[in-house]
Design an enzyme around this catalytic site. Structure first.
Site, PDB file in Angstrom:
ATOM      1  N   HIS A 150       0.839  -1.198   0.000  1.00 15.72           N
ATOM      2  CA  HIS A 150       0.000   0.000   0.000  1.00 15.72           C
ATOM      3  C   HIS A 150       0.881   1.258   0.000  1.00 15.72           C
ATOM      4  O   HIS A 150       1.980   1.257   0.568  1.00 15.72           O
ATOM      5  CB  HIS A 150      -0.882   0.002   1.253  1.00 15.72           C
ATOM      6  CG  HIS A 150      -1.903   1.090   1.259  1.00 15.72           C
ATOM      7  ND1 HIS A 150      -1.778   2.221   2.038  1.00 15.72           N
ATOM      8  CD2 HIS A 150      -3.076   1.217   0.578  1.00 15.72           C
ATOM      9  CE1 HIS A 150      -2.834   2.992   1.847  1.00 15.72           C
ATOM     10  NE2 HIS A 150      -3.638   2.410   0.967  1.00 15.72           N
ATOM     11  N   SER A 351      -8.422 -14.974  -0.565  1.00 19.43           N
ATOM     12  CA  SER A 351      -8.701 -13.580  -0.900  1.00 19.43           C
ATOM     13  C   SER A 351     -10.138 -13.424  -1.396  1.00 19.43           C
ATOM     14  O   SER A 351     -10.699 -14.341  -2.000  1.00 19.43           O
ATOM     15  CB  SER A 351      -7.737 -13.106  -1.982  1.00 19.43           C
ATOM     16  OG  SER A 351      -8.144 -11.846  -2.471  1.00 19.43           O
TER      17      SER A 351
HETATM   18  C1  LIG Z   1      -3.076  -3.370   2.170  1.00 14.83           C
HETATM   19  C2  LIG Z   1      -3.555  -2.033   2.661  1.00 14.83           C
HETATM   20  N1  LIG Z   1      -2.871  -1.403   3.627  1.00 14.83           N
HETATM   21  C3  LIG Z   1      -3.248  -0.216   4.092  1.00 14.83           C
HETATM   22  C4  LIG Z   1      -4.365   0.413   3.627  1.00 14.83           C
HETATM   23  C5  LIG Z   1      -4.755   1.754   4.162  1.00 14.83           C
HETATM   24  O1  LIG Z   1      -5.854   1.637   4.967  1.00 14.83           O
HETATM   25  P1  LIG Z   1      -6.724   2.916   5.373  1.00 14.83           P
HETATM   26  O2  LIG Z   1      -7.422   3.332   4.135  1.00 14.83           O
HETATM   27  O3  LIG Z   1      -7.625   2.389   6.445  1.00 14.83           O
HETATM   28  O4  LIG Z   1      -5.797   3.960   5.865  1.00 14.83           O
HETATM   29  C6  LIG Z   1      -5.114  -0.192   2.606  1.00 14.83           C
HETATM   30  C7  LIG Z   1      -6.288   0.470   2.064  1.00 14.83           C
HETATM   31  O5  LIG Z   1      -6.906   0.071   1.134  1.00 14.83           O
HETATM   32  C8  LIG Z   1      -4.699  -1.448   2.122  1.00 14.83           C
HETATM   33  O6  LIG Z   1      -5.357  -2.070   1.151  1.00 14.83           O
END
Ligand SMILES: Cc1ncc(COP(=O)(O)O)c(C=O)c1O
Length: 484
Positions: A150, A351
Site C-alpha cells: 500500500h 482472498s
Molecule cells: C493493504 C492495505 N494497507 C493499508 C491500507 C490503508 O488503509 P486505510 O485506508 O484504512 O488507511 C489499505 C487500504 O486500502 C490497504 O489495502
C-alpha cells in the site's frame, strides 16, 4: 422487497430505514434484495445505487451502529495518550478500546500482558506506527517492501527518511522471495525492517511469513537484526478464520488492520497491535496529558473504539466467520463465472478480491465503482455484497463486452503481465477469436457443476453456449463442497 410497507396508508419508510433493513437482510445472508421501483424518488434511486453498485472498494457498508449509538454523538470522546493509562479528563472510551485490543490480541495469538496496541484512525496510521517502531528499534535499518504494498508504506519511508528496497512481486502480487533474498544479502551489514502484506491492496496476495523468516535466517539475519510489520488491512480479519497465518508466536513485531474494511464501521478506523517490550523504545512521558505518549496522533477519536466494540460484540466470532465463508464463496463464484465466460480473471487463495480485465468503458467502471490499475480492475467481495449484485455485474459486463468487442476492431486487453498468462483470456493466450465473444465459438474450458455453499442451488455452467444456470435442488442432495 424494500417497497413493502409503503402499500399500507401511513406506513412508509425513510431512505435510512430502508438502508437499515437492507443491511439486516445482507447480515442474514439474503442473496436477493428486491428494491422495486427506485426511480419514483431521487433519494431511493441513490439508496438503491448505493446498495447495488459499491463493489470496487474494501468497505463493508453492512452495519447499523447509528440505531443504537447515535446518542453518543452528543459527547466529545477523546482517548488522548496511552489506552492503558487513565485519562486526565473523564470523556473517553479507553475501557472499550482495551476490550477491542484484547479481542485482536487473542485473535493474533499474543498474551494480554505481552502486547501493547491502540485503536488507530485507519490502516495507514497502523502502517506508519509499525514502521516507526521498526525504525526506533533498528535506527539504521533498511525498509523492505514489495512493490504491491500500500502507498502508506512508501509514505512511511519518505516520512522517516528510511532507505527503501522495493521488492519485485510475482504476477499474483506476492513478494518475490528470490529478489528479497538477493537484496537482503546485498545489504547484509544493515538490519532489515520488513513490511509483509497479509492481503495486498489490489490483488489480495498474501506474503508468506514463514518463507520470509526462513529467508532472513538463511541470509544470516538474527532476531535482533530484523523487525517485521504485517499490513493486514483487509485480510487480517479474513485469514485467521481459515488458516493460522498471523501469530505473534512467530518473531513478528506488529500487525495492523483497518476496522472499516472487512468488519464494517461507519467511520474509518483501525487497530494496531505490537509487543509491549517494543513500545518502551517509543514512549515518552508527557506530563501535560499525564500519560505515556506512544501513538501517532495526540487527541484520538474516542467514538471509534465503541463502534468497533459494537461491531465485534454484535457479530461475535461466529458472525465474522460466517461473513468470511460467504465472501470467499462469493468471490470464487464470481471468478468462476467470469472465467467460464472467457474473461481474464484471477483470485488469490484466501482472498475476496477478484481481479479482472479492465472494462473498456469508463461509464461502466464508474457505474460499478471499480478501481482500475493499468489494464486490470478488481471487485472486492465484501459482506455487504450479495450474490445477486455479483450476477448483475457479471451479466452487465458480458453484455457490454459484446458491444465493445463485437466487430473485432477493438480487442479485450492482454493482461498476462498483470495476472499471468494462465489467467489471461486474450486472443493470444486463450486462442480465442472475437467470434467467441458473440457466443458462436467453443471455449477450451470444461462445463462445470458447482455448489458454492450449503444452500440448495446448483450452478451449471456450459461454456460453449456461455450459459449459466442456477438449479434448485432438494436439501437432501449431498454434494461435495468445492471449497472444502
Ligand atoms: C493493504 C492495505 N494497507 C493499508 C491500507 C490503508 O488503509 P486505510 O485506508 O484504512 O488507511 C489499505 C487500504 O486500502 C490497504 O489495502
Amino acid at each position: 422487497m424494500l417497497r413493502d410497507g409503503e402499500q399500507a396508508p401511513g406506513a412508509s419508510m425513510t431512505a435510512t430505514q430502508k438502508m437499515d433493513i437492507a443491511r439486516q437482510l445482507v447480515k442474514l445472508g439474503v442473496d436477493v434484495i428486491e428494491a422495486d421501483f427506485p426511480a419514483s424518488s431521487e433519494i431511493e434511486f441513490e439508496l438503491v445505487k448505493c446498495i447495488a453498485h459499491e463493489i470496487g472498494f474494501p468497505e463493508n457498508i453492512c452495519y447499523d451502529h447509528h440505531v443504537a449509538l447515535a446518542p453518543l454523538l452528543q459527547f466529545h470522546l477523546n482517548n488522548c495518550g496511552d489506552p492503558f493509562t487513565e485519562n486526565p479528563v473523564d470523556f473517553h472510551s479507553k475501557d472499550f478500546e482495551v476490550a477491542v485490543l484484547d479481542w485482536f490480541a487473542k485473535l493474533w495469538e499474543i498474551e494480554k500482558d505481552e502486547y501493547w496496541g491502540y485503536v488507530t484512525h485507519g490502516g495507514t496510521e497502523g502502517n506508519l506506527h509499525g514502521i516507526w517502531i521498526g525504525r526506533e528499534l533498528l535506527p539504521n535499518g533498511i525498509l523492505y517492501a514489495s512493490k504491491d504494498s500500500h502507498y502508506s508504506v512508501f509514505k512511511a519511508a519518505r516520512l522517516y527518511k528510511i532507505d527503501l528496497e522495493m521488492i519485485n512481486t510475482t504476477t499474483n502480487g506476492e513478494m518475490d522471495y528470490s529478489d528479497l533474498r538477493a537484496k537482503l544479502l546485498h545489504n547484509k551489514d544493515k538490519p532489515a525492517i520488513i513490511n509483509i502484506n497479509i492481503g495486498t491492496t489490489f490483488k489480495g496476495a498474501i506474503d508468506d511469513i514463514d518463507v520470509i523468516l526462513q529467508t532472513l535466517e538463511d541470509c544470516g539475519y538474527s532476531h535482533n537484526k530484523f523487525y517485521i510489520h504485517c499490513d493486514a488491512a483487509l485480510s487480517g480479519l479474513i485469514v485467521p478464520f481459515i488458516k493460522n497465518v498471523i501469530s505473534f508466536k512467530k518473531p513478528i513485531g506488529s500487525v495492523t488492520i483497518s476496522g472499516h474494511k472487512f468488519l464494517g464501521c461507519p467511520i474509518p478506523c483501525g487497530v494496531q497491535i505490537t509487543r509491549k517490550s517494543h513500545i518502551a523504545y517509543l514512549s515518552r512521558n508527557v506530563e501535560y496529558i499525564a500519560s505515556m505518549d506512544a501513538t501517532i496522533s495526540g487527541s484520538r477519536n474516542g467514538l471509534t473504539p465503541i463502534l468497533l466494540w459494537y461491531s465485534l460484540s454484535s457479530k461475535n466470532q461466529i458472525g465474522i466467520q460466517q461473513d468470511v465463508k460467504r465472501c470467499l464463496y462469493n468471490a470464487r463464484y464470481l471468478k468462476d463465472r467470469l472465467q467460464q465466460a472467457n474473461i481474464s480473471v484471477m483470485l488469490n487463495e484466501l482472498s475476496t478480491i477478484v481481479v479482472l480485465e479492465r472494462p473498456l468503458d469508463h461509464e461502466f467502471t464508474r457505474h460499478w465503482q471499480l478501481s482500475c490499475v493499468r489494464d486490470i480492475a478488481h471487485v472486492i467481495v465484501m459482506p455487504s455484497i450479495t450474490r445477486e449484485t455479483l450476477d448483475d455485474f457479471f451479466i452487465d459486463l458480458v453484455q457490454k463486452r459484446k458491444m465493445w468487442y463485437q466487430d473485432g476492431s477493438v480487442k479485450p486487453p492482454c493482461v498476462a503481465d498483470d495476472i499471468g498468462a494462465q489467467n489471461c483470456a486474450c486472443a493470444l493466450h486463450n486462442g480465442i477469436g472475437p467470434e467467441l465473444l458473440s457466443g458462436l465459438s467453443f471455449s477450451n474450458r470444461q462445463p462445470s457443476l458447482k455448489r458454492y455453499s450449503d444452500d440448495t442451488t446448483l450452478y451449471l455452467t456450459l461454456p460453449r453456449t456461455m450459459l449459466n444456470l442456477a438449479i434448485s435442488i432438494g436439501p437432501s442432495l449431498n454434494l461435495v463442497d468445492p471449497l472444502a
